[in-house]
Design an enzyme around this catalytic site. Structure first.
Site, PDB file in Angstrom:
ATOM      1  N   HIS A 153      -3.005   2.078   8.661  1.00  0.00           N
ATOM      2  CA  HIS A 153      -4.050   1.338   7.939  1.00  0.00           C
ATOM      3  C   HIS A 153      -4.305   0.014   8.658  1.00  0.00           C
ATOM      4  CE1 HIS A 153      -6.308  -0.917   5.076  1.00  0.00           C
ATOM      5  NE2 HIS A 153      -5.300  -1.707   4.739  1.00  0.00           N
ATOM      6  N   HIS A 183      -7.651  -3.226   9.640  1.00  0.00           N
ATOM      7  CA  HIS A 183      -8.865  -3.894   9.163  1.00  0.00           C
ATOM      8  C   HIS A 183      -9.858  -4.129  10.316  1.00  0.00           C
ATOM      9  CE1 HIS A 183      -6.389  -5.921   5.620  1.00  0.00           C
ATOM     10  NE2 HIS A 183      -6.451  -4.607   5.529  1.00  0.00           N
ATOM     11  N   GLU A 185     -17.967  10.694  22.245  1.00  0.00           N
ATOM     12  CA  GLU A 185     -16.527  10.685  21.924  1.00  0.00           C
ATOM     13  C   GLU A 185     -16.272  10.631  20.420  1.00  0.00           C
ATOM     14  OE1 GLU A 185     -17.876   9.002  24.339  1.00  0.00           O
ATOM     15  OE2 GLU A 185     -16.795   9.756  26.085  1.00  0.00           O
ATOM     16  N   HIS A 207     -12.822  -3.209   2.978  1.00  0.00           N
ATOM     17  CA  HIS A 207     -11.391  -3.457   3.134  1.00  0.00           C
ATOM     18  C   HIS A 207     -10.860  -2.984   4.492  1.00  0.00           C
ATOM     19  CE1 HIS A 207      -7.065  -3.072   1.292  1.00  0.00           C
ATOM     20  NE2 HIS A 207      -7.049  -3.333   2.581  1.00  0.00           N
ATOM     21  N   GLU A 235       0.826  -1.218   0.000  1.00  0.00           N
ATOM     22  CA  GLU A 235       0.000   0.000   0.000  1.00  0.00           C
ATOM     23  C   GLU A 235       0.857   1.264   0.000  1.00  0.00           C
ATOM     24  OE1 GLU A 235      -2.999  -0.249  -0.673  1.00  0.00           O
ATOM     25  OE2 GLU A 235      -3.865  -2.050   0.223  1.00  0.00           O
TER      26      GLU A 235
HETATM   27  P1  13P Z   1       0.877  -5.542   3.000  1.00  0.00           P
HETATM   28  O1  13P Z   1       1.249  -6.821   3.705  1.00  0.00           O
HETATM   29  O2  13P Z   1       1.527  -5.421   1.644  1.00  0.00           O
HETATM   30  O3  13P Z   1       1.187  -4.346   3.894  1.00  0.00           O
HETATM   31  O4  13P Z   1      -0.674  -5.560   2.712  1.00  0.00           O
HETATM   32  C1  13P Z   1      -1.602  -5.685   3.755  1.00  0.00           C
HETATM   33  C2  13P Z   1      -2.845  -4.931   3.501  1.00  0.00           C
HETATM   34  O5  13P Z   1      -3.567  -4.647   4.422  1.00  0.00           O
HETATM   35  C3  13P Z   1      -3.195  -4.553   2.114  1.00  0.00           C
HETATM   36  O6  13P Z   1      -4.211  -3.588   2.110  1.00  0.00           O
HETATM   37 ZN    ZN Z   2      -5.463  -3.605   3.909  1.00  0.00          ZN
END
Ligand code: 13P
Ligand code: ZN
Length: 263
Positions: free
Chosen positions: A138, A140, A169, A210, A115
Site C-alpha cells: 500500500h 500513496h 505497458e 488516499h 491498515e
Molecule cells: P500506518 O503508519 O499505520 O501504516 O498508516 C499509514 C497509512 O498509509 C494509512 O493508510
Molecule cells: Zn495509506
C-alpha cells in the site's frame, strides 16, 4: 539479526521496495504499509511457538490464515527508515490457531500497521480464491491520488481505460485493471470490506483520495505495477497541463495488445 538466510533475503527485498517508494515521493511521513506472507521461509523450530495469552484480537477472524506468519510494517513507521532497518520498523506476526488474533513473534515487538484489517482480509480473500499472492503493498502515489479527486475517474472502467490508453505497458502489466474503492476512514473494517469486493475483478485497488494497493507473489512486481500506472497518470496530467486532451491508444489498439500478449 535474522540468521535464516531465505527470510533475510525476503526482508531485504521488502526494504529495497520501501526505499523505491520513498524515492518516488509516494511515502510522506508514515504513508503506506507492506505485508508479506513469510510462512514458507520459516523453519520448524521458528514456527514452534506456544500461543500466549497476550495475542491481539483481530476485528474480523481470518480462519484460513491460521498459523500463517507475515512480515508487517509498523504503524507510524516511515518508509525511508523501513528501507534501512526493516526489522526495527516492522515485525513478524503469526495468526493464532483459531484465526481470531495475532501474536508478534519477532524482537523488537513493533505494533503492526493500522491498515492490518485491509491487509489480512486481502490475504484471506486471495487465499480463498486460490490466487498466487503473498504480498500487499500500500502506497500513496501523488498523481494517481490526484486523479481520484475528479468525479469521472471514480468509475473503475473509465479510470482503467484512461491509464491503459496512455502507454501499452499499463495494458500489459495490469491486465485486470484498477478497482476504485469509494472513500472510507483509513484503517477501518469498512475500508477492508470494500477493498476485497474490488479484488474480485482486479489485482490493483485504488482508495479514493488516499492511495493504491497492489497484490502479487513478488513485491518487486507489485511496485512495478503501481510505478507503471503512475507513469500513465503523469502522462495524462502532463498533457492536460500542456493544454490538450491526450489522444490515447484506441480500443482497437488496446484489443490488439490483449491478443498479442495473451491477456
Ligand atoms: P500506518 O503508519 O499505520 O501504516 O498508516 C499509514 C497509512 O498509509 C494509512 O493508510
Ligand atoms: Zn495509506
Amino acid at each position: 539479526m535474522i540468521e535464516n538466510k531465505s527470510l533475510r533475503a525476503e526482508i531485504d527485498k521488502i526494504a529495497e521496495v520501501a526505499g523505491y517508494v520513498w524515492e518516488k515521493g509516494w511515502a510522506e511521513r508514515n504513508g503506506g504499509n507492506i505485508s508479506v506472507n513469510v510462512t514458507r521461509f520459516l523453519d520448524e523450530p521458528e514456527m514452534n511457538f506456544s500461543e500466549t495469552s497476550d495475542a491481539t484480537p483481530l476485528l474480523e477472524p481470518v480462519t484460513n490464515l491460521a498459523g500463517d506468519c507475515f512480515y508487517v510494517t509498523g504503524t507510524g513507521m516511515r518508509m525511508r527508515y523501513i528501507a534501512r532497518k526493516p526489522c526495527e520498523n516492522g515485525s513478524i506476526i503469526r495468526i493464532t490457531s483459531d484465526g481470531a488474533a495475532y501474536e508478534i513473534i519477532s524482537e523488537p515487538a513493533v505494533k503492526p500497521t493500522s491498515e492490518l484489517p485491509s491487509h489480512l482480509l486481502m490475504h484471506s480473500y486471495l487465499r480463498k480464491a486460490c490466487r498466487n499472492s503473498r504480498v500487499v503493498l500500500h502506497t500513496h502515489p501523488t498523481d494517481i491520488i490526484g486523479l481520484t479527486h475528479c468525479k469521472p475517474f471514480l468509475d473503475s472502467t473509465h479510470f482503467t481505460r484512461t491509464l491503459w490508453s496512455m502507454i501499452p505497458e499499463s495494458r500489459i502489466i495490469v491486465p485486470k485493471g484498477v478497482g476504485i474503492v469509494p472513500y472510507q476512514i483509513p484503517g477501518s473494517i469498512e475500508l477492508a470490506h470494500a477493498t476485497i469486493e474490488m479484488l474480485e475483478k482486479h489485482d490493483i485497488v485504488c482508495w479514493e483520495k488516499h492511495g493504491m494497493l497492489a497484490t502479487g507473489e513478488d513485491i518487486i512486481e507489485c511496485f512495478d505495477a503501481i510505478d507503471t500506472l503512475s507513469k500513465s497518470a503523469q502522462i495524462y496530467l502532463n498533457a492536460r497541463m500542456a493544454g490538450f486532451e491526450p489522444e490515447g491508444l484506441t480500443d482497437k489498439q488496446l484489443d490488439n495488445l490483449a491478443v498479442a500478449f495473451n491477456l
